[in-house]
Design a protein around this motif. Structure first.
Motif, PDB file in Angstrom:
ATOM      1  N   GLY A   3       2.493 -28.094   9.229  1.00 48.62           N
ATOM      2  CA  GLY A   3       1.298 -28.970   9.685  1.00 48.62           C
ATOM      3  C   GLY A   3       1.628 -30.401   9.791  1.00 48.62           C
ATOM      4  N   TYR A   4       2.953 -30.713   9.730  1.00 46.85           N
ATOM      5  CA  TYR A   4       3.277 -31.962  10.092  1.00 46.85           C
ATOM      6  C   TYR A   4       4.589 -32.058  10.790  1.00 46.85           C
ATOM      7  N   VAL A   5       4.625 -33.361  11.618  1.00 44.43           N
ATOM      8  CA  VAL A   5       5.779 -33.561  12.536  1.00 44.43           C
ATOM      9  C   VAL A   5       6.762 -34.427  11.496  1.00 44.43           C
ATOM     10  N   PHE A   6       8.002 -34.016  11.643  1.00 42.65           N
ATOM     11  CA  PHE A   6       9.028 -34.605  11.010  1.00 42.65           C
ATOM     12  C   PHE A   6       9.850 -35.069  12.012  1.00 42.65           C
ATOM     13  N   PHE A   7      10.715 -36.287  11.812  1.00 40.84           N
ATOM     14  CA  PHE A   7      11.918 -36.876  12.762  1.00 40.84           C
ATOM     15  C   PHE A   7      13.231 -37.101  12.098  1.00 40.84           C
ATOM     16  N   PHE A   8      14.275 -36.996  12.654  1.00 37.42           N
ATOM     17  CA  PHE A   8      15.765 -37.516  12.390  1.00 37.42           C
ATOM     18  C   PHE A   8      15.674 -39.083  12.769  1.00 37.42           C
ATOM     19  N   ASN A   9      16.223 -39.797  11.889  1.00 35.64           N
ATOM     20  CA  ASN A   9      16.407 -41.283  12.180  1.00 35.64           C
ATOM     21  C   ASN A   9      17.845 -41.253  12.676  1.00 35.64           C
ATOM     22  N   GLY A  10      17.807 -40.884  14.124  1.00 40.82           N
ATOM     23  CA  GLY A  10      19.011 -40.876  14.794  1.00 40.82           C
ATOM     24  C   GLY A  10      19.223 -39.994  15.848  1.00 40.82           C
ATOM     25  N   PRO A  11      20.245 -40.171  16.717  1.00 44.05           N
ATOM     26  CA  PRO A  11      20.276 -39.179  17.941  1.00 44.05           C
ATOM     27  C   PRO A  11      20.706 -37.706  17.478  1.00 44.05           C
ATOM     28  N   GLU A  12      21.362 -37.517  16.488  1.00 49.79           N
ATOM     29  CA  GLU A  12      21.618 -35.880  16.109  1.00 49.79           C
ATOM     30  C   GLU A  12      21.337 -35.897  14.678  1.00 49.79           C
ATOM     31  N   PRO A  13      20.731 -34.699  13.932  1.00 52.16           N
ATOM     32  CA  PRO A  13      20.602 -34.394  12.871  1.00 52.16           C
ATOM     33  C   PRO A  13      21.907 -34.159  12.231  1.00 52.16           C
ATOM     34  N   LEU A  14      21.942 -35.024  10.975  1.00 47.72           N
ATOM     35  CA  LEU A  14      23.206 -34.898  10.315  1.00 47.72           C
ATOM     36  C   LEU A  14      23.214 -33.569   9.295  1.00 47.72           C
ATOM     37  N   PHE A  15      21.750 -33.458   8.975  1.00 55.20           N
ATOM     38  CA  PHE A  15      21.421 -32.051   8.123  1.00 55.20           C
ATOM     39  C   PHE A  15      19.939 -31.569   8.624  1.00 55.20           C
TER      40      PHE A  15
END
Length: 312
Positions: free
Chosen positions: A95-107
């Motif tokens: 129920g939450y929106v997460f995002f990775f701080n960069g153009p491609e996820p490192l993990f």
């Protein structure tokens, strides 16, 4: 970024990590995160509108897709190459929106080892701000002295530290619950005085904490972000294994989460009260801070985002 429910009817933009970002849901149901200022004249896309699979700027109706590329400009046959925004890998969970701080996820968005995400319910987050850098808050997980002096947890085993992933650092130990608070008394009465703790930091500020009291478990996520140089916002989500439907299902889940959230909030209150004003002072570290020193060295070796590099 936000609860999934915030994106039901319109985009949402806010200041986060030193810039303004926008999250939105397309007509097909996917959640996305982009830079919030339109590539044209900088209008806030959080005031825009969803049009099929794009977000439309409220000012001149430029339309951007999930990859940040502008696909249409009214009255213009050719879209300039500069008409694009930074996009961020986005995942929805519990129920939450997460995002990775960069153009491609490192993990990938991590979860607890040997646990399936769908088997767990998540609480509403509780938030707190602290007058300290985010990395000093996370450093608590690798500071054995801190657990005894702040939380009344007496270590009864030598901490084990490893890196289960190139971008993750973990500390595990056993401790006795020695505190005199009501919550600690209740813990000893109902689940025992000994706890096995596992604390894993992913990429720095994304921390998973697992405590095992005999057959009872405590699991939580602490996601921190800097509010300037020396102030930190932390959001804490508590997890509980879903109860079978025959035992009440969602009602039992809600009760379990409320109790766990109450205990967790009380436990972390001591960090909030006592860590305000703490600063990084490498000259003050001593031999007993071995785990803490190694944490700082590990942290400095992690890749930095483009934004962090630009702020140097």
């Amino acid at each position: 970024f936000c609860p999934s429910s915030d994106l039901k009817t319109r985009p949402r933009s806010k200041e986060i990590l030193g810039r303004r970002l926008v999250a939105y849901r397309t007509a097909s149901g996917g959640a996305n995160v982009l830079d919030a200022h339109c590539a044209h004249l900088g209008a806030d896309l959080g005031r825009g509108k969803i049009v099929e699979e794009t977000i439309r700027c409220p000012f001149h109706h430029w339309r951007f897709s999930a990859d940040g590329q502008c696909g249409a400009i009214p009255g213009c046959d050719r879209v300039p190459e500069s008409a694009r925004l930074r996009s961020y890998p986005t995942v929805e969970r519990h129920g939450y929106v997460f995002f990775f701080n960069g153009p491609e996820p490192l993990f990938q968005l991590p979860f607890f080892p040997d646990c399936e995400e769908d088997d767990f319910a998540a609480s509403a987050p509780f938030r707190f701000e602290m007058d300290c850098p985010w990395f000093m808050l996370v450093a608590n997980g690798f500071d054995g002295q801190h657990f005894q002096s702040v939380h009344d947890r007496k270590l009864i085993s030598t901490p084990i530290i490893d890196c289960p992933d190139p971008f993750a650092r973990r500390m595990r130990f056993k401790a006795d619950v020695m505190g005199t608070t009501i919550c600690d008394h209740l813990l000893r009465w109902f689940v025992g005085k000994e706890v096995e703790v596992s604390i894993t930091t992913w990429g720095g500020p994304h921390v998973l904490v697992e405590g095992r009291f005999g057959r009872a478990y405590s699991r939580l996520l602490v996601a921190s972000q800097p509010l300037g140089t020396d102030r930190t916002l932390s959001e804490v989500i508590v997890f509980a294994r879903r109860a079978p439907r025959r035992l009440g299902g969602s009602v039992a889940d809600g009760l379990s989460l409320r109790v766990r959230r109450l205990f967790t909030k009380e436990f972390m209150r001591y960090d909030i009260d006592r860590l305000s004003g703490v600063r990084y002072q490498p000259q003050g570290l001593i031999d007993q801070d071995k785990e803490l020193i190694e944490y700082f060295h590990w942290l400095t070796r992690l890749p930095r985002s483009e934004y962090e590099e630009s702020q140097k």
